[in-house]
Design a protein around this motif. Sequence first.
Motif, PDB file in Angstrom:
ATOM      1  N   LEU A   2      -5.972  21.303 -14.084  1.00 17.77           N
ATOM      2  CA  LEU A   2      -6.744  20.313 -13.336  1.00 17.77           C
ATOM      3  C   LEU A   2      -7.351  19.271 -14.273  1.00 17.77           C
ATOM      4  O   LEU A   2      -8.096  19.601 -15.188  1.00 17.77           O
ATOM      5  N   LYS A   3      -7.035  17.984 -14.003  1.00 13.73           N
ATOM      6  CA  LYS A   3      -7.544  16.889 -14.819  1.00 13.73           C
ATOM      7  C   LYS A   3      -8.556  16.014 -14.091  1.00 13.73           C
ATOM      8  O   LYS A   3      -9.342  15.312 -14.730  1.00 13.73           O
ATOM      9  N   GLU A   4      -8.537  16.035 -12.757  1.00 16.22           N
ATOM     10  CA  GLU A   4      -9.452  15.187 -11.991  1.00 16.22           C
ATOM     11  C   GLU A   4     -10.013  15.971 -10.817  1.00 16.22           C
ATOM     12  O   GLU A   4      -9.260  16.541 -10.033  1.00 16.22           O
ATOM     13  N   LEU A   5     -11.339  16.011 -10.706  1.00 14.81           N
ATOM     14  CA  LEU A   5     -12.012  16.769  -9.656  1.00 14.81           C
ATOM     15  C   LEU A   5     -12.996  15.866  -8.940  1.00 14.81           C
ATOM     16  O   LEU A   5     -13.871  15.252  -9.570  1.00 14.81           O
ATOM     17  N   GLY A   6     -12.854  15.761  -7.609  1.00 15.19           N
ATOM     18  CA  GLY A   6     -13.780  14.988  -6.796  1.00 15.19           C
ATOM     19  C   GLY A   6     -14.441  15.867  -5.752  1.00 15.19           C
ATOM     20  O   GLY A   6     -13.756  16.557  -4.999  1.00 15.19           O
ATOM     21  N   LEU A   7     -15.753  15.848  -5.710  1.00 14.08           N
ATOM     22  CA  LEU A   7     -16.529  16.635  -4.747  1.00 14.08           C
ATOM     23  C   LEU A   7     -17.337  15.657  -3.903  1.00 14.08           C
ATOM     24  O   LEU A   7     -18.253  15.008  -4.402  1.00 14.08           O
ATOM     25  N   CYS A   8     -16.985  15.539  -2.622  1.00 16.79           N
ATOM     26  CA  CYS A   8     -17.578  14.540  -1.738  1.00 16.79           C
ATOM     27  C   CYS A   8     -18.331  15.219  -0.598  1.00 16.79           C
ATOM     28  O   CYS A   8     -17.742  15.951   0.195  1.00 16.79           O
ATOM     29  N   MET A   9     -19.622  14.997  -0.531  1.00 17.66           N
ATOM     30  CA  MET A   9     -20.477  15.553   0.510  1.00 17.66           C
ATOM     31  C   MET A   9     -20.325  17.074   0.622  1.00 17.66           C
ATOM     32  O   MET A   9     -20.170  17.625   1.711  1.00 17.66           O
ATOM     33  N   THR A  10     -20.349  17.744  -0.491  1.00 17.81           N
ATOM     34  CA  THR A  10     -20.206  19.197  -0.504  1.00 17.81           C
ATOM     35  C   THR A  10     -21.570  19.877  -0.525  1.00 17.81           C
ATOM     36  O   THR A  10     -22.571  19.284  -0.922  1.00 17.81           O
ATOM     37  N   VAL A  11     -21.572  21.125  -0.097  1.00 18.34           N
ATOM     38  CA  VAL A  11     -22.743  21.987  -0.215  1.00 18.34           C
ATOM     39  C   VAL A  11     -22.423  22.990  -1.313  1.00 18.34           C
ATOM     40  O   VAL A  11     -21.423  23.722  -1.220  1.00 18.34           O
ATOM     41  N   MET A  12     -23.223  23.015  -2.361  1.00 17.17           N
ATOM     42  CA  MET A  12     -22.933  23.912  -3.479  1.00 17.17           C
ATOM     43  C   MET A  12     -24.210  24.250  -4.234  1.00 17.17           C
ATOM     44  O   MET A  12     -25.215  23.536  -4.158  1.00 17.17           O
TER      45      MET A  12
ATOM     46  N   TYR B  78      -9.522  16.810  -4.643  1.00 23.95           N
ATOM     47  CA  TYR B  78     -10.664  16.181  -3.990  1.00 23.95           C
ATOM     48  C   TYR B  78     -11.018  17.013  -2.766  1.00 23.95           C
ATOM     49  O   TYR B  78     -10.165  17.282  -1.914  1.00 23.95           O
ATOM     50  N   LEU B  79     -12.285  17.408  -2.668  1.00 24.15           N
ATOM     51  CA  LEU B  79     -12.791  18.187  -1.538  1.00 24.15           C
ATOM     52  C   LEU B  79     -13.881  17.396  -0.842  1.00 24.15           C
ATOM     53  O   LEU B  79     -14.786  16.858  -1.496  1.00 24.15           O
ATOM     54  N   GLY B  80     -13.810  17.327   0.502  1.00 21.01           N
ATOM     55  CA  GLY B  80     -14.794  16.570   1.251  1.00 21.01           C
ATOM     56  C   GLY B  80     -15.393  17.339   2.404  1.00 21.01           C
ATOM     57  O   GLY B  80     -14.672  17.907   3.219  1.00 21.01           O
ATOM     58  N   VAL B  81     -16.729  17.371   2.450  1.00 27.09           N
ATOM     59  CA  VAL B  81     -17.509  17.954   3.555  1.00 27.09           C
ATOM     60  C   VAL B  81     -17.203  19.442   3.711  1.00 27.09           C
ATOM     61  O   VAL B  81     -16.806  19.919   4.772  1.00 27.09           O
ATOM     62  N   TRP B  82     -17.378  20.185   2.647  1.00 28.24           N
ATOM     63  CA  TRP B  82     -17.199  21.638   2.641  1.00 28.24           C
ATOM     64  C   TRP B  82     -18.402  22.313   1.990  1.00 28.24           C
ATOM     65  O   TRP B  82     -19.121  21.692   1.210  1.00 28.24           O
ATOM     66  N   ARG B  83     -18.563  23.574   2.284  1.00 30.47           N
ATOM     67  CA  ARG B  83     -19.440  24.427   1.480  1.00 30.47           C
ATOM     68  C   ARG B  83     -18.555  25.148   0.472  1.00 30.47           C
ATOM     69  O   ARG B  83     -17.600  25.840   0.848  1.00 30.47           O
ATOM     70  N   ILE B  84     -18.851  24.973  -0.798  1.00 30.34           N
ATOM     71  CA  ILE B  84     -18.061  25.603  -1.851  1.00 30.34           C
ATOM     72  C   ILE B  84     -18.213  27.122  -1.733  1.00 30.34           C
ATOM     73  O   ILE B  84     -19.316  27.624  -1.485  1.00 30.34           O
TER      74      ILE B  84
END
Length: 390
Positions: A249-259, A228-234
Amino acid sequence: RTKPSSALRLRPPPAAMDDPQFLVGTPRSELLANMEREGRDPATLDVGINLVLYFVYDYLPHPPVSPGSAPTLSLAGASWVSDGVDRISRLPDVLLRDIISRLPAKDAARTAALSSRWRPLWRSAPLALVDSHLLPDGGAAGQFTIGAPSPRAVTDAVSRVLAAHPGPFRCVHLTRSTMEEHRGEMARWLDILVAKGVQELVFVNRPWPLDLRLPATLFSCASLTRLYLGVWRIPDTAAVPRGARFPNLKELGLCMTVMEDRDLAFMLERSPVLESLIIMGSQTGVRLRLVSQSVRCVQLGYTYLEDIEVVDAPRLERLFQSDNFRQSELTDPSIKNCSSKIKIGCAPNLRVLGYILPGEQELGISNTVIVVHPNLICISAVSINNNANV
């Protein structure tokens, strides 16, 4: 999930803040100066960012260990046994390591003081490190608000634990540091986790800035099963080594990301066994083009997705979309008036699809478009492929 009360909701923001991308790449000092020039209360900026973090933290998975549930570790506890024999210490190493791996990091380290029998086990047990557990109250006070000082003691403790333990790490949750203030430590943390191995990683940047670049080192972490990644620019995936991938990797969460579109496509392509994809509150418009032989569930919340296209997802069962960004009072009217498209191609096992926003989205199934209207559903020449049970 619980939602904030109406008292916490933001009032309509200044014009410069209407665009969902208004914060990306803009220094905090510049935003505050602009608000002062316009005669607006600068404090509302922090209120807005705290609300963003509220939703981010609400979507994060809970740590598998809790400081409140950890028992007091003491050999004196064996005194109640009639013969006074410490039978726990006689258990095989594999069981004792399993016990230690289920303790918060501080309690796991304390087991080394129990006896010489326990001393080497901490270093050989998969460790669970949650930075909030390193606070004096164990994180009971909740997340810090914007403007609160970044806890230097917690950052230092994380560095010491990561350096001292040889790995692997069962889970690592790092959500309490303002990463801009600790860029050097942040880079070293990821280097260590890649080298020693981590299964579950929750990595959140406490802004400012909102678009801090995530080190590309993360793409070399082959041991990850949950991320889980939060508040990042990919990171710019065009510069990531071609061999980088997340094979477990079985579960991926992207929270408030810039991509960018290509960044999301890259992460899906390099995750061959991914089963769950969660995208919450994307900071920039992005198109989701799902091509995956493994994904079973996609969950979208408070997202600004321009288009969603399920191209080839034979195992996809559920596609949830809730609290679309266009509904927010923080969204520019020009964006609210734009329609988005959901196109379902090959998804033979899709059983749940929802919800479709009336007047805002078009749903296409097997090259047929269904327009959802507030008062009327118009279905024209619908032809659902026999292989797509929707």
